[in-house]
Design an enzyme around this catalytic site. Structure first.
Site, PDB file in Angstrom:
ATOM      1  CG  ASP A  40      -2.347  -0.961   0.971  1.00  9.20           C
ATOM      2  OD1 ASP A  40      -2.206  -1.498  -0.036  1.00  9.20           O
ATOM      3  OD2 ASP A  40      -3.270  -0.623   1.724  1.00  9.20           O
ATOM      4  CB  CYS A  78      -3.295  -6.665  -1.827  1.00  9.88           C
ATOM      5  SG  CYS A  78      -2.177  -7.917  -1.217  1.00  9.88           S
ATOM      6  CE  LYS A 132      -1.013  -8.717   2.074  1.00  9.32           C
ATOM      7  NZ  LYS A 132      -1.742  -7.241   2.198  1.00  9.32           N
ATOM      8  CG  HIS A 134      -3.718 -11.305   0.662  1.00  7.19           C
ATOM      9  ND1 HIS A 134      -3.979 -10.043   0.472  1.00  7.19           N
ATOM     10  CD2 HIS A 134      -4.999 -12.082   1.138  1.00  7.19           C
ATOM     11  CE1 HIS A 134      -5.177  -9.734   0.656  1.00  7.19           C
ATOM     12  NE2 HIS A 134      -5.769 -10.770   1.132  1.00  7.19           N
ATOM     13  CG  HIS A 224      -2.271  -3.356   4.330  1.00  9.52           C
ATOM     14  ND1 HIS A 224      -3.316  -3.082   5.339  1.00  9.52           N
ATOM     15  CD2 HIS A 224      -2.726  -3.678   3.160  1.00  9.52           C
ATOM     16  CE1 HIS A 224      -4.384  -3.747   4.693  1.00  9.52           C
ATOM     17  NE2 HIS A 224      -4.188  -3.988   3.410  1.00  9.52           N
ATOM     18  CG  ASP A 287       0.423  -4.296  -2.332  1.00 10.98           C
ATOM     19  OD1 ASP A 287       0.572  -2.937  -2.269  1.00 10.98           O
ATOM     20  OD2 ASP A 287      -0.141  -5.151  -1.574  1.00 10.98           O
ATOM     21  CG  ASN A 288      -2.312  -1.809  -3.580  1.00 10.76           C
ATOM     22  OD1 ASN A 288      -2.789  -3.038  -3.070  1.00 10.76           O
ATOM     23  ND2 ASN A 288      -2.418  -0.902  -2.577  1.00 10.76           N
ATOM     24  CE  LYS A 309      -5.856  -1.567  -0.606  1.00 13.96           C
ATOM     25  NZ  LYS A 309      -5.485  -2.135   0.769  1.00 13.96           N
TER      26      LYS A 309
END
Length: 570
Positions: A40, A78, A132, A134, A224, A287-288, A309
């Site tokens: 993030d 994500c 992480k 996910h 995040h 990731d974004n 995001k």
């Protein structure tokens, strides 16, 4: 004298030894691959992009001496980005185009997808993930150690508390999510996750046998948000670095990012101390886009890009990224060639000595030669996303050359240009009045850090001058010789907020000239709009249905000793 049989056995033995030795030698020559993912991270949250609030000297040092990716895109959320990174395939082709994986949903990155550690393992790499995941955890087969990673230290869900390492989907669905491989860890509470991940990565590096190549995937939790009851968390000594930021939430966020920046520096230092850095390729990516202006209870910033995001505006997808390596033929430049997150698998695989033509059905391009030599790459267009399940009838975004088309709702509820919070009242003021144009000269500069501020933190690992000894290279900090790579948009038109509503009619932007998406030019370029809509339809014809499942009550941590664990037997 040896008889024929003995001689034959002897020759075979010699050949086997030579082949084995040759393989070991060749494997040792392969570059180490280190991928650091910031979660993030906003476009305007690093000082190499011109942040006037948060200095990131360790990150900047690598960026300025590597290749800054100035036309680089990820997915808006994500799970799709991580799936594309691992597979080299677009989320519309893996079923991850709609959402992230929550709580007790029973799906993940499909098991028929061969992912990055499996490819690198075939080249003789040792493969580790710290951080992480996910990408699915409802069954053992979806865990990272079932998919090519030798070890995993970290967590499986999308977010959690930075100190007690519990994930709370809501107040009723809550439990521990912290593990080493398949074993839960219950005795590391009250220790900050960024520190734990850094220490683990250093141990892996320090214990690594340098005769073998290393693939280390480091998807950090930072920056995040944590759980909803305490979303922004950082040790106080990091928060205290940023007293020039008067907004409490933004200062906490800065502390989180300061910890991440230190982590990058310590990991690079460990690689250098081990003698590995001169043969390492290091990729850094978000990731974004950042959850700005209170989105997701966070305080990231993408300014001057539009949106946040989870949106298809530039602020949701234009990624913070760079690649650093002494192995690059050309270094220290800014790449404006188009690059997508799914390009990394074939690109890094090629850099490692693999043949990317062995990879079938990839959506990514091998861009190693174009990056290394600073020549034009293969990519000329990129699909940002097609999400048929998005509320209101679906949505899509496509980039072709300089042009970007938006169809459906790209995130109209969060379509502003959000300044970074600086003063105490900004949290409330800008959350409402998010299109204020006066802030850059009247507000933002109040948060600008000075040379004196940087010097004053020298003893706190945020140094004004970096002194890494990276093999044969001594890197200089950008505070000496770098220039921030910023986005300039010109004056914002009065109708910028109202001239586009792709829920009614597609919007078209020239991103090269208008990166802030001020001017919708669809009305004057109807033929181009039609052409790009046809391309979106063609991409749509190749799409697989989105993977999306209801919650399974059997996965509730209350049934598993208060922890998130795989609960389905396949």
């Amino acid at each position: 004298m040896m008889n024929n049989f003995t001689r034959m056995c002897y020759l075979v033995t010699v050949v086997v030894i030579l082949l084995y030795s040759s393989t070991r030698c060749y494997a040792a020559q392969r570059p180490n691959i280190v991928i650091i993912v910031a979660d993030d991270l906003g476009y305007n949250d690093v000082s190499f992009h011109g942040s006037k609030q948060i200095p990131t000297p360790n990150i900047d040092t690598l960026a300025y001496n590597g290749i800054i990716l100035n036309n680089y895109y990820v997915s808006p959320i994500c799970t799709p980005t991580r799936g594309a990174l691992m597979t080299g395939r677009h989320p519309i082709h893996t079923g991850l185009q709609h959402s992230v994986i929550y709580g007790t949903e029973t799906y993940g990155l499909p098991l028929n997808e061969k992912i990055m550690p499996q490819w690198f393992k075939e080249l003789g790499y040792r493969t580790h993930i710290v951080g992480k995941w996910h990408l699915g955890m409802f069954a053992e087969e979806y865990l990272p150690t079932s998919r090519g990673f030798e070890s995993h230290y970290g967590y499986l869900q999308g977010a959690e508390d930075y100190f007690d390492h519990t994930y709370a989907y809501d107040e009723n669905l809550w439990g521990l999510d912290w593990r080493r491989n398949s074993e839960l860890i219950r005795n590391e509470t009250n220790v900050y996750s960024t520190d734990l991940f850094t220490s683990e990565a250093q141990k892996i590096i320090n214990n690594h046998n340098v005769s073998e190549p290393l693939f280390l995937y480091l998807p950090f939790q930072a920056v995040h948000c944590g759980n909803h009851d305490d979303p922004l968390q950082a040790p106080q000594h990091y928060v205290d670095r940023f007293t020039h930021i008067n907004n409490y939430h933004r200062r906490l966020y800065a502390g989180m990012l300061g910890a991440l920046d230190d982590a990058v520096g310590m990991i690079v230092e460990s690689l250098a101390d081990k003698g590995m850095m001169e043969n390492t390729i290091l990729l850094f990516t978000t990731d974004n886009g950042g959850p700005a202006n209170g989105f997701n209870d966070n305080a990231a910033n993408n300014f001057p890009l539009r949106g946040v995001k989870a949106s298809l505006w530039e602020g949701g997808m234009r990624g913070v990224g760079f690649i650093y390596s002494p192995l690059l033929n050309t270094q220290g430049y800014v790449s404006n060639h188009m690059l997508h997150v799914c390009d990394w698998l074939p690109t890094l695989y090629t850099a490692a000595g693999g043949n990317s033509s062995d990879m079938n059905n990839l959506d990514g391009f091998n861009e190693w030669e174009s990056l290394s030599n600073n020549v034009k790459g293969q990519r000329t267009e990129m699909l940002h996303n097609i999400d048929p399940l998005f509320e209101g009838g679906g949505r899509a975004a496509l980039r072709v050359g300089d042009y970007k088309i938006l169809i459906g709702d790209p995130g109209m509820a969060w379509s502003g240009w959000y300044p970074p919070w600086q003063n105490p009242s900004d949290t409330e003021l800008f959350h409402v009045n998010n299109t204020a144009q006066f802030f850059e000269s009247k507000i933002l500069n109040k948060g600008e850090y000075s040379l004196e501020f940087l010097k004053s933190t020298k003893g706190d690992n945020l140094g004004y001058e970096m002194n890494f000894d990276l093999g044969n290279q001594s890197l200089k900090s950008y505070f000496h010789n770098g220039r921030p790579v910023e986005v300039y948009c010109g004056e914002k038109p009065a109708n910028a907020s109202t001239n586009c509503d792709p829920r009614i009619f597609p919007c078209l932007y020239n991103i090269a000239k208008d990166p802030c998406e001020y001017n919708n030019i669809a009305a004057d370029n109807k033929d181009l709009v039609i052409h790009m809509m046809v391309k979106v339809m063609q991409y749509g014809n190749t799409m697989v249905p989105p993977l999306y499942t209801p919650f399974d009550p059997a996965g509730d941590p209350k049934y598993h000793d208060g922890a998130w664990v795989p609960w389905v037997k396949l």
